[in-house]
Structure formats: C-alpha cells, structure tokens
Design an enzyme around this catalytic site. Sequence first.
Site, PDB file in Angstrom:
ATOM      1  N   GLU A 113      -9.730 -11.673  -0.818  1.00 35.74           N
ATOM      2  CA  GLU A 113      -8.946 -10.772  -1.671  1.00 35.74           C
ATOM      3  C   GLU A 113      -7.852 -11.576  -2.343  1.00 35.74           C
ATOM      4  OE1 GLU A 113      -6.700  -7.776   0.484  1.00 35.74           O
ATOM      5  OE2 GLU A 113      -6.391  -9.125   2.161  1.00 35.74           O
ATOM      6  N   LEU A 166      -7.219  -6.128   3.210  1.00 36.56           N
ATOM      7  CA  LEU A 166      -6.555  -4.830   3.244  1.00 36.56           C
ATOM      8  C   LEU A 166      -7.407  -3.851   2.442  1.00 36.56           C
ATOM      9  CD1 LEU A 166      -3.798  -3.367   3.997  1.00 36.56           C
ATOM     10  CD2 LEU A 166      -3.276  -3.647   1.578  1.00 36.56           C
ATOM     11  N   LYS A 189      -1.168  -3.274   7.056  1.00 38.40           N
ATOM     12  CA  LYS A 189      -0.261  -3.656   5.964  1.00 38.40           C
ATOM     13  C   LYS A 189       1.112  -4.039   6.522  1.00 38.40           C
ATOM     14  CE  LYS A 189       0.790  -2.137   1.258  1.00 38.40           C
ATOM     15  NZ  LYS A 189       0.402  -3.389   0.612  1.00 38.40           N
ATOM     16  N   TYR A 222       4.555  -1.620   5.658  1.00 37.56           N
ATOM     17  CA  TYR A 222       5.111  -1.138   4.398  1.00 37.56           C
ATOM     18  C   TYR A 222       4.038  -0.480   3.545  1.00 37.56           C
ATOM     19  CZ  TYR A 222       3.056  -5.013   1.706  1.00 37.56           C
ATOM     20  OH  TYR A 222       2.179  -5.873   1.096  1.00 37.56           O
TER      21      TYR A 222
HETATM   22  N1  PMP Z   1      -4.648  -6.687  -0.634  1.00 34.62           N
HETATM   23  C1  PMP Z   1      -3.380  -7.113  -0.391  1.00 34.62           C
HETATM   24  C2  PMP Z   1      -3.189  -8.347   0.441  1.00 34.62           C
HETATM   25  C3  PMP Z   1      -2.283  -6.408  -0.912  1.00 34.62           C
HETATM   26  O1  PMP Z   1      -1.029  -6.828  -0.654  1.00 34.62           O
HETATM   27  C4  PMP Z   1      -2.519  -5.267  -1.727  1.00 34.62           C
HETATM   28  C5  PMP Z   1      -1.369  -4.524  -2.367  1.00 34.62           C
HETATM   29  N2  PMP Z   1      -0.564  -3.898  -1.447  1.00 34.62           N
HETATM   30  C6  PMP Z   1      -3.841  -4.859  -1.957  1.00 34.62           C
HETATM   31  C7  PMP Z   1      -4.880  -5.594  -1.390  1.00 34.62           C
HETATM   32  C8  PMP Z   1      -4.153  -3.651  -2.794  1.00 34.62           C
HETATM   33  O2  PMP Z   1      -3.803  -2.476  -2.141  1.00 34.62           O
HETATM   34  P1  PMP Z   1      -3.391  -1.161  -2.929  1.00 34.62           P
HETATM   35  O3  PMP Z   1      -4.478  -0.861  -3.911  1.00 34.62           O
HETATM   36  O4  PMP Z   1      -3.250  -0.141  -1.892  1.00 34.62           O
HETATM   37  O5  PMP Z   1      -2.084  -1.470  -3.632  1.00 34.62           O
END
Ligand code: PMP
Length: 287
Positions: free
Chosen positions: A182, A207, A149, A33
């Site tokens: 994270e 991620l 993701k 996603y």
């Molecule tokens: N880490 C995780 C586990 C997440 O779910 C997200 C948000 N999708 C992020 C980091 C941050 O990613 P982004 O800046 O692309 O939203």
Amino acid sequence: MSRIAYVNGQYVRHPEAAVHVEDRGFQFADGVYEVCEVRQGMIVDLSRHLNRLDRSLRELKMASPMSRAALTLVIREVLRRNRVRNGIFYLQVTRGAARRDHYFPAPDTPPTITITAKSTDPSVAAKKYANGIKVITVPENRWDRVDIKTVGLLPNVLAKQQAKEQGAQDAIFVDRDGIVMEGASSNVWIVTPEAELVTRPAEHGILKGITRTTLMDVAAKLDLKVAEREFKVEEMMAAREVFFTSATGICVPIVEIDGKPVANGHPGTVSASIRDAFFDIAEKTPI
Ligand code: PMP
C-alpha cells in the site's frame, strides 16, 4: 478566527491544546487515530470510520473514550467551531497518561482523546487530480499489524520523506517478493489492460481503507469489475491506470513510479469517473 481543539472533555484554543508529558501516545505510540473528510458541510463515511476506530481500540484492548453518540456530537462541534465546510477532522485516542512503564496502566486510567479539524484548499487536490503524482517504491519494513490504525507511523514518515527528497510526492511499500502492499498513507489500485480494477486483499498486511471500501460501492454502481488480489510491481508498471485511495485525497492518479512513466504518464478516465461519483454514493452526515 482561532482554531479550536478538543482535548479530554474541553474545547481549547489550538495553540494551547496539549496532552500530558507522560501520555502513552507520546511515549509508546500507544494510540490509534482516524482521519475523515468533510465536504460541502458533510462528514464523509463517518459510520465506517467510527467502526474502524472501534476495531482498532478492540484489537489493542484499549477503552473507548465515550459512546458513539457522544463522539459524533463532539466531532460535529469541533467542525462547527472551526467553521470547516471542506476539510478534515483528525481524532486520536491513546491509552492515557501514566508513569512510564511498558505494562498497561491501571484499568481506571482514562484514555486520552483529542480531536482537531482544519479546512483544506480544494485547489490543491484539483491540481493533483489534473496532473497526477510521482511516487517511489520502498521495501516494506513495517510490523505485521498495520491493519490497526495506530499512530506508530515512523516507517511511513521516513518513506514519504525519502519520496520528497527524490523529487516525488509519495511512496509505495513493496514486499520482498515484489508484491505491492500500500501507499505510505493510502491504498493502491490498478486498472488492468482488460479494464479490471484491482486492489490487494485487506485481511492483513495493509490498512483496510474506508475509501477503498466505499470505492467498491462506487464501482458496483458504475458497473466496473473489481478484483481483490495481489499484484506485483511489473503488473503495476504495465497497468492502464494506477491510483491511490484515501479519505484525504479520495482517488489520486499516479503517473510516474521510480522515475518511469505509468499509464502513459497521464491521469486516467476510470479514476476520474470514480472520483466524480464518489461523494454521491458515500454516506454523508451533516455537520
Ligand atoms: N493505508 C494507510 C497506511 C493509511 O495511512 C491510509 C490513510 N489513513 C489508508 C491506507 C487509506 O485509508 P482511508 O481510505 O480510510 O483514508
């Protein structure tokens, strides 16, 4: 106005939007996603989000549901039909619907694609920016491919729920050596006493957030020093600022961790200045 969702080639009323009972996303979390912010009628960082979607699909040997041009068209149409000026779209691709079996289905099984969009209330984010949020730390218990993701987010769901039950809003995964990984849906940053911005490397274990990447562009423009290195909980507790980045919150200050104040218990100025500059520097695609 009724909400509209895109499901496998059709725009349908949100209450009736559905996928097959044997969709592999539903049965195996066999899907990926993206969530992307929309601000002032502009999609923020669309190219980077679609690049990451391509990577996630590739890593899982999943077919792409349509060309990038077609996908962009559909995304914009969903946003238009839902009259989103400020909000998000959510896009999910799964390996399709097939008789339940762990092996991949026949190669001609069409992937499932759904896109939804919603408006968000800017005052909710404003409150977080003004007050900061409280978080808890939780032991890292996820698989080692969280760089993809996928919709398999059960540890993240449980961590956030635990945070809520403990009177906090969010959770940070910490590995067995005390290294900060994270957030449950965001990347973690600290500002050191020497005014350096630090976030952990994103080769594996987290991620690689799109907001994280764009923040580096913003930091360069603002002449802020950035280091990608691991840091432990103790360093985070002593930091000048701690904040989360994600597409939905951009840059959210953290003021309390595990019941103890951090950053003097107040949102900091570095995260505020990054937030202020972010939209100007990010890629903007008109709806
Ligand atoms: N880490 C995780 C586990 C997440 O779910 C997200 C948000 N999708 C992020 C980091 C941050 O990613 P982004 O800046 O692309 O939203």
